[in-house]
Design a protein around this motif. Structure first.
Motif, short mmCIF file in Angstrom:
data_model
loop_
_atom_site.label_atom_id
_atom_site.label_comp_id
_atom_site.label_asym_id
_atom_site.label_seq_id
_atom_site.Cartn_x
_atom_site.Cartn_y
_atom_site.Cartn_z
N GLY A 1 0.82 -1.21 0.00
CA GLY A 1 0.00 0.00 0.00
C GLY A 1 0.85 1.25 0.00
N GLN A 2 1.93 1.23 0.78
CA GLN A 2 2.85 2.36 0.81
C GLN A 2 3.53 2.55 -0.54
OE1 GLN A 2 5.49 1.49 4.06
NE2 GLN A 2 3.91 1.79 5.64
N ALA A 3 3.93 1.44 -1.14
CA ALA A 3 4.58 1.51 -2.46
C ALA A 3 3.62 2.07 -3.50
CB ALA A 3 5.06 0.12 -2.87
N HIS A 4 2.35 1.70 -3.41
CA HIS A 4 1.34 2.21 -4.33
C HIS A 4 1.21 3.72 -4.20
CE1 HIS A 4 -2.74 3.04 -5.86
NE2 HIS A 4 -2.61 1.93 -6.59
N ARG A 5 1.17 4.21 -2.96
CA ARG A 5 1.05 5.65 -2.74
C ARG A 5 2.29 6.40 -3.21
NH1 ARG A 5 -1.33 3.57 1.91
NH2 ARG A 5 0.57 3.82 3.16
N GLN A 6 3.43 5.75 -3.18
CA GLN A 6 4.67 6.37 -3.64
C GLN A 6 4.74 6.40 -5.17
OE1 GLN A 6 8.27 4.02 -3.13
NE2 GLN A 6 9.47 5.85 -2.65
N LEU A 7 4.29 5.33 -5.81
CA LEU A 7 4.44 5.19 -7.26
C LEU A 7 3.41 5.97 -8.05
CD1 LEU A 7 5.91 3.76 -9.61
CD2 LEU A 7 4.28 1.87 -9.33
N LEU A 8 2.18 6.01 -7.57
CA LEU A 8 1.09 6.61 -8.34
C LEU A 8 1.38 8.05 -8.77
CD1 LEU A 8 -1.76 6.29 -9.50
CD2 LEU A 8 -2.67 6.91 -7.25
N PRO A 9 1.86 8.93 -7.87
CA PRO A 9 2.14 10.30 -8.32
C PRO A 9 3.20 10.38 -9.40
CG PRO A 9 2.07 10.16 -5.92
CD PRO A 9 2.09 8.76 -6.43
N LEU A 10 4.21 9.51 -9.34
CA LEU A 10 5.26 9.52 -10.36
C LEU A 10 4.69 9.12 -11.72
CD1 LEU A 10 8.20 9.75 -11.27
CD2 LEU A 10 8.49 7.33 -10.64
N LEU A 11 3.89 8.08 -11.74
CA LEU A 11 3.30 7.66 -13.02
C LEU A 11 2.45 8.78 -13.61
CD1 LEU A 11 2.27 3.95 -12.32
CD2 LEU A 11 4.42 4.84 -13.24
N ARG A 12 1.70 9.46 -12.76
CA ARG A 12 0.88 10.58 -13.24
C ARG A 12 1.77 11.71 -13.75
NH1 ARG A 12 -3.61 10.11 -8.42
NH2 ARG A 12 -5.24 9.08 -9.68
N GLU A 13 2.86 12.01 -13.04
CA GLU A 13 3.75 13.08 -13.46
C GLU A 13 4.38 12.77 -14.82
OE1 GLU A 13 7.57 15.66 -11.73
OE2 GLU A 13 6.95 13.80 -10.74
N LEU A 14 4.63 11.49 -15.07
CA LEU A 14 5.22 11.08 -16.34
C LEU A 14 4.20 10.96 -17.45
CD1 LEU A 14 7.65 8.32 -15.02
CD2 LEU A 14 8.22 10.66 -15.66
N GLY A 15 2.93 11.20 -17.15
CA GLY A 15 1.88 11.11 -18.15
C GLY A 15 1.50 9.69 -18.52
N LEU A 16 1.73 8.76 -17.61
CA LEU A 16 1.45 7.34 -17.88
C LEU A 16 0.03 6.99 -17.45
CD1 LEU A 16 4.89 6.06 -16.66
CD2 LEU A 16 3.99 5.75 -18.98
N PRO A 17 -0.59 6.02 -18.09
CA PRO A 17 -1.96 5.63 -17.74
C PRO A 17 -2.03 4.95 -16.37
CG PRO A 17 -1.06 4.14 -19.40
CD PRO A 17 -0.08 5.26 -19.25
N VAL A 18 -3.01 5.35 -15.57
CA VAL A 18 -3.18 4.75 -14.25
C VAL A 18 -4.61 4.21 -14.06
CG1 VAL A 18 -1.37 6.18 -13.22
CG2 VAL A 18 -3.74 6.97 -13.17
N THR A 19 -5.46 4.36 -15.05
CA THR A 19 -6.83 3.83 -14.98
C THR A 19 -7.18 3.17 -16.30
OG1 THR A 19 -7.91 5.81 -15.88
CG2 THR A 19 -7.50 5.77 -13.48
N LEU A 20 -8.25 2.39 -16.30
CA LEU A 20 -8.72 1.78 -17.54
C LEU A 20 -9.11 2.85 -18.56
CD1 LEU A 20 -10.88 -1.15 -16.09
CD2 LEU A 20 -8.67 -1.34 -17.26
#
Length: 366
Positions: free
Chosen positions: A293-312
């Motif tokens: 859960g902690q790793a998820h909270r850490q990774l999600l903002p980075l993926l969004r910052e990079l413009g990567l898809p995070v939802t269907l």
């Protein structure tokens, strides 16, 4: 006493990296080949391939240029085997599927292989592995090769010309090395595997520091570190760790998503990055892993910052039917899938829930 033998195809026989590496590679190519086959695909890289042919011809290497029609698939490989008659080496120049097709073709024909990545979207230019797809783009399986390429040419000048999206995709694909290998092999007693897993952790940390900077400035040192991390270091980890440093749910999710035409325009690493979020959600909800859960909270903002898809929806699947998503989950959970390297059982229904909720807040508090 039982002998235990493990085979590792760790690295290409030679790697040239840096600005102008292509020009420096010509004498090495001439030592491997007199009549190479140049394989490519994308119209966006046609100009570069034309230059390669000109350079090879000027170096005294008459070159036959051919193109993939599909992704790396049997129909193309059978045709290319015929078209390669009279050639004595394969030069694959392009993205991951072109590089995979070139490696597999060279392996089947017993020819030297030269890989020239034209983006940092994957580490396919390094590895002794190729993924096979249907003509429609659906994942079918992977093929282990006896050896890595004979020569890898990673020319910074060429890779810089790729769209920024490809580097973001490569970052996601390389990040998966840690999130998957730490689950499948983190408790291994094999020293090489342990070292590969720790290299994957260092790779993750470096990408978290440099990734966003690299996308902002392709002329800086952060870009060099990031591009080489994605295209080269990620390959080192797979080669050193071997078959026991496995992919897990992130790549299994990618494989399932390739069944849906709606996301065929989504890059390999973009699907894998989404798959990391899904895997962490599974680890948290089914495995009770608070650290996930902690790793998820850490990774999600980075993926969004990079413009990567995070939802269907980001993947182009806003209109996907329930039956389509169930088909993805059935495929990802099929017998023999890498998803089963997770230390708990995952049903297609549980995977569907994680797919839909990949970007939702964690259930377990920090």
């Amino acid at each position: 006493m039982v002998r235990s033998i493990s085979t590792h195809a760790i690295a290409p026989a030679a790697v040239l990296r840096g600005d102008g590496a292509w020009s420096d590679a010509l004498p090495r190519i001439a030592a491997l080949s007199s009549t190479p086959l140049l394989l490519g695909r994308s119209g966006a890289t046609a100009r570069l391939r034309d230059r390669f042919c000109t350079d090879l011809e000027a170096a005294g290497l008459p070159t036959r240029s051919v193109q993939l029609e599909f992704d790396c698939c049997e129909a193309d490989l059978e045709r290319l085997a015929v078209e390669s008659a009279g050639c004595d080496a394969v030069i694959a120049a392009g993205g991951g599927k072109v590089l995979d097709a070139g490696k597999l073709l060279a392996s089947r024909l017993g020819l030297p292989c030269i890989t020239v990545p034209l983006s940092a979207a994957t580490c396919a230019g390094w590895t002794a592995l190729a993924n096979l797809y249907s003509p429609e783009g659906a994942f079918q399986g992977d093929v282990a090769l006896e050896r890595c390429p004979d020569l890898l040419v990673f020319d910074h000048d060429l890779v810089r010309q790729a769209p920024p999206r490809t580097l973001a995709s490569g970052i996601a694909d390389a990040l998966a090395k840690w999130y998957e290998a730490s689950v499948s092999s983190g408790d291994s007693s094999d020293g090489l595997v342990q070292q590969a897993v720790q290299m994957a952790r260092v790779l993750r940390d470096q990408l978290m520091i440099d990734g966003a900077k690299a996308l902002q400035d392709t002329t800086g040192s952060a870009w060099v570190r990031t591009a080489e991390a994605c295209a080269l270091t990620a390959g080192v980890i797979g080669g050193l760790g071997g078959a026991r440093c496995r992919t897990v749910a992130a790549h299994a999710v990618h494989n399932g998503l390739t069944l849906l035409p709606g996301c065929h325009g989504v890059l390999h690493g973009e699907k894998v990055g989404f798959g990391i979020l899904v895997q962490l959600r599974l680890e948290e909800r089914l495995g009770g892993n608070r650290l996930a859960g902690q790793a998820h909270r850490q990774l999600l903002p980075l993926l969004r910052e990079l413009g990567l898809p995070v939802t269907l929806d980001d993947l182009g699947l806003a209109g996907a039917s329930l039956s389509d998503l169930q088909r993805v989950c059935q495929f990802a959970c099929r017998e023999g899938s890498d998803l089963h390297h997770l230390p708990f059982t995952v049903s297609p229904g549980a995977l569907l829930e994680a797919l839909v909720g990949a970007a939702e807040p964690s259930l377990l508090s920090s």
